[in-house]
Design a protein around this motif. Structure first.
Motif, PDB file in Angstrom:
ATOM      1  N   ASP A  11     -24.618  -9.548 -39.566  1.00 52.75           N
ATOM      2  CA  ASP A  11     -24.632 -10.377 -39.487  1.00 52.75           C
ATOM      3  C   ASP A  11     -23.872 -10.850 -41.101  1.00 52.75           C
ATOM      4  N   ASP A  61     -21.611 -10.258 -35.780  1.00 57.30           N
ATOM      5  CA  ASP A  61     -21.973 -11.273 -36.107  1.00 57.30           C
ATOM      6  C   ASP A  61     -20.879 -11.235 -37.657  1.00 57.30           C
ATOM      7  N   ASN A 141     -23.069 -12.343 -31.663  1.00 61.39           N
ATOM      8  CA  ASN A 141     -22.951 -13.159 -30.132  1.00 61.39           C
ATOM      9  C   ASN A 141     -21.797 -13.794 -31.268  1.00 61.39           C
ATOM     10  N   HIS A 142     -21.630 -14.531 -32.331  1.00 62.15           N
ATOM     11  CA  HIS A 142     -20.363 -14.846 -32.764  1.00 62.15           C
ATOM     12  C   HIS A 142     -19.405 -13.765 -33.320  1.00 62.15           C
ATOM     13  N   HIS A 214     -26.640  -5.696 -32.144  1.00 63.37           N
ATOM     14  CA  HIS A 214     -27.194  -6.945 -32.461  1.00 63.37           C
ATOM     15  C   HIS A 214     -28.306  -7.179 -31.679  1.00 63.37           C
ATOM     16  N   HIS A 260     -29.021  -9.853 -35.799  1.00 62.18           N
ATOM     17  CA  HIS A 260     -29.251 -10.998 -35.239  1.00 62.18           C
ATOM     18  C   HIS A 260     -30.066 -12.164 -35.335  1.00 62.18           C
TER      19      HIS A 260
HETATM   20 FE   LIG Z   1     -26.427 -13.437 -33.751  1.00 65.27          FE
END
Ligand SMILES: [Fe+2]
Length: 339
Positions: A11, A61, A141-142, A214, A260
Motif C-alpha cells: 500500500d 497498491d 485493487n489500485h 492483497h 489493503h
Molecule cells: Fe487495497
C-alpha cells in the motif's frame, strides 16, 4: 540454504504529484512523501539489520490509479514508482538478474483482467512479465490490470516457497452512509495455489510455505475489516475461500500476509490453520508503522516492524529528514515446518 529474510511492504499508493485530484482524494499522501519513501529505501540498504534481505515482496497498491481509465495518470504514477524504487539497494543490485532461474519463479503465462474498470467489466489477456529485480510486486485493487505487477506467482528462497494470488474486487450493498467492499478468488487462482502447494509439499528441500495476497482471508475479526468472502450472492456463492483454507491445511501452509487494510498494529489473526498478519501501509497512513523485515526461521516467523523516514522541505529547495526509520515492535509467529 535454510530460512530466508525479506522486506514486506504494501500500500504505497504512489500518486502523480502533478495530479491535484489524486492529492485531494488520497490524503495519505502528504508533501514530502516521495522523498520520505526514497529515504526509507536508502535506510533499508544501509541498516545492518535490514540490508541483507534476499528479496522484497510488495503486497499490492503500489500505485494509486491503476484501475482508472486515466492512462496519463497511471504512467506518471508508474514513472514515480520506478524512480523511487531506484533508491532501494536490493533493487539496484539485482536489476537485470535472471530472477526466474534464481528464485525458481513460476506464474501463469497470462491473466485475464475482468475487474472493476470504468465502462463495466472488461476481459482481456495481460501477458506475464518476469520481475526485473528481486522486488516481487503483486496487484491490489489500485493496481488492477497494470502489467508491471503480478497476480498469481510462486518462488522459492532457501527452504521457503512463497505463493501469491489476486482476488477480484467486488462491492457489496453498503449500510447507509458506509462503503463496503470485499474480494473473491477465481477458480484459476485456487487451481494455481493448489498445484504450487502440492509441488512444494512434495519437494524434500522445502520446509515452509508462505501465502500472500492483497486481501485477507480472516473473517469475523474486528481487526480485519474487508475479508475475502465466499458464499454471498455478489460473488456467485463461490466456495473458493473455504477451498483455499482446505488446501493450506492439506499442504501445511501456516503463514499468510495481507495488505489493503493499512493496519498500523499489524495484528495476527487466524484463517483455518494459517496465522494471518494484517500489515500496515508504506505511507504509514494510520500510524507510524510502515514496513517489516520478515525472517522465516525453522520454528517461527519473526517480523520486525519499522516506521518510515519523514521528509519536509528545507530552505533553498533542499529536503530535511526530521526522522529516520526505527524499529517499533516485533511479531513472532510459531511455524510448523513441513519436515
Ligand atoms: Fe487495497
Amino acid at each position: 540454504m535454510s530460512g530466508c529474510k525479506f522486506l514486506f511492504m504494501a500500500d504505497h499508493h504512489v500518486v502523480d504529484v502533478s495530479d491535484a485530484a489524486d492529492a485531494a482524494a488520497y490524503p495519505m499522501w502528504r508533501p514530502g512523501d516521495h522523498a520520505a519513501l526514497s529515504r526509507t529505501y536508502e535506510f533499508i540498504g544501509e541498516d545492518p539489520r535490514c540490508r541483507d534481505i534476499d528479496f522484497a515482496l510488495f503486497g499490492g497498491d503500489q500505485i494509486n490509479c491503476g484501475y482508472m481509465d486515466r492512462p496519463a495518470t497511471r504512467e506518471a504514477e508508474l514513472a514515480t514508482y520506478r524512480r523511487t524504487l531506484l533508491s532501494l539497494d536490493l533493487h539496484r543490485r539485482t536489476l537485470g538478474a535472471d530472477v526466474v532461474r534464481e528464485l525458481d519463479f513460476r506464474a501463469p503465462d497470462s491473466f485475464f483482467c475482468e475487474d472493476n474498470l470504468p465502462g463495466g467489466y472488461v476481459r482481456r489477456p495481460i501477458p506475464f512479465r518476469p520481475p526485473e529485480s528481486r522486488v516481487i510486486a503483486i496487484q491490489g485493487n489500485h493496481d488492477t490490470a497494470v502489467a508491471d505487477f503480478l497476480r498469481e506467482c510462486s518462488f522459492r528462497c532457501g527452504d521457503t516457497r512463497v505463493i501469491t494470488f489476486f482476488a477480484e474486487y467486488i462491492a457489496l450493498p453498503a449500510p447507509p452512509g458506509r462503503f463496503r467492499s470485499t474480494a473473491r478468488i477465481s477458480d484459476e487462482a485456487v487451481g494455481f495455489i493448489e498445484r504450487e502447494m502440492a509441488a512444494a509439499a512434495a519437494d524434500r528441500t522445502i520446509r515452509h510455505i508462505v501465502l500472500a495476497s492483497h486481501w485477507t482471508p480472516v473473517l469475523s475479526d474486528p481487526r480485519f475489516i474487508w475479508p475475502i468472502l465466499d458464499a454471498c450472492p455478489e460473488n456467485g456463492w463461490s466456495g473458493n475461500r473455504r477451498r483455499l483454507l482446505d488446501i493450506a491445511a492439506r499442504f501445511g501452509c501456516d503463514l499468510y500476509l495481507n495488505g489493503h487494510e493499512h493496519s498500523p498494529d499489524w495484528p495476527v489473526g487466524r484463517a483455518g490453520t494459517m496465522r494471518v498478519v494484517n500489515c500496515g501501509s508504506a505511507t504509514a497512513q494510520k500510524g507510524e508503522s510502515s514496513f517489516a523485515i520478515v525472517e522465516i526461521r525453522d520454528d517461527r516467523a519473526v517480523l520486525d516492524i519499522y516506521s518510515r523516514a519523514t521528509a519536509e522541505k528545507a530552505p533553498f529547495g533542499g529536503v530535511d529528514y526530521p526522522s529516520l526509520p526505527r524499529l517499533l515492535f516485533r511479531r513472532e509467529i510459531p511455524l510448523h515446518p513441513l519436515r
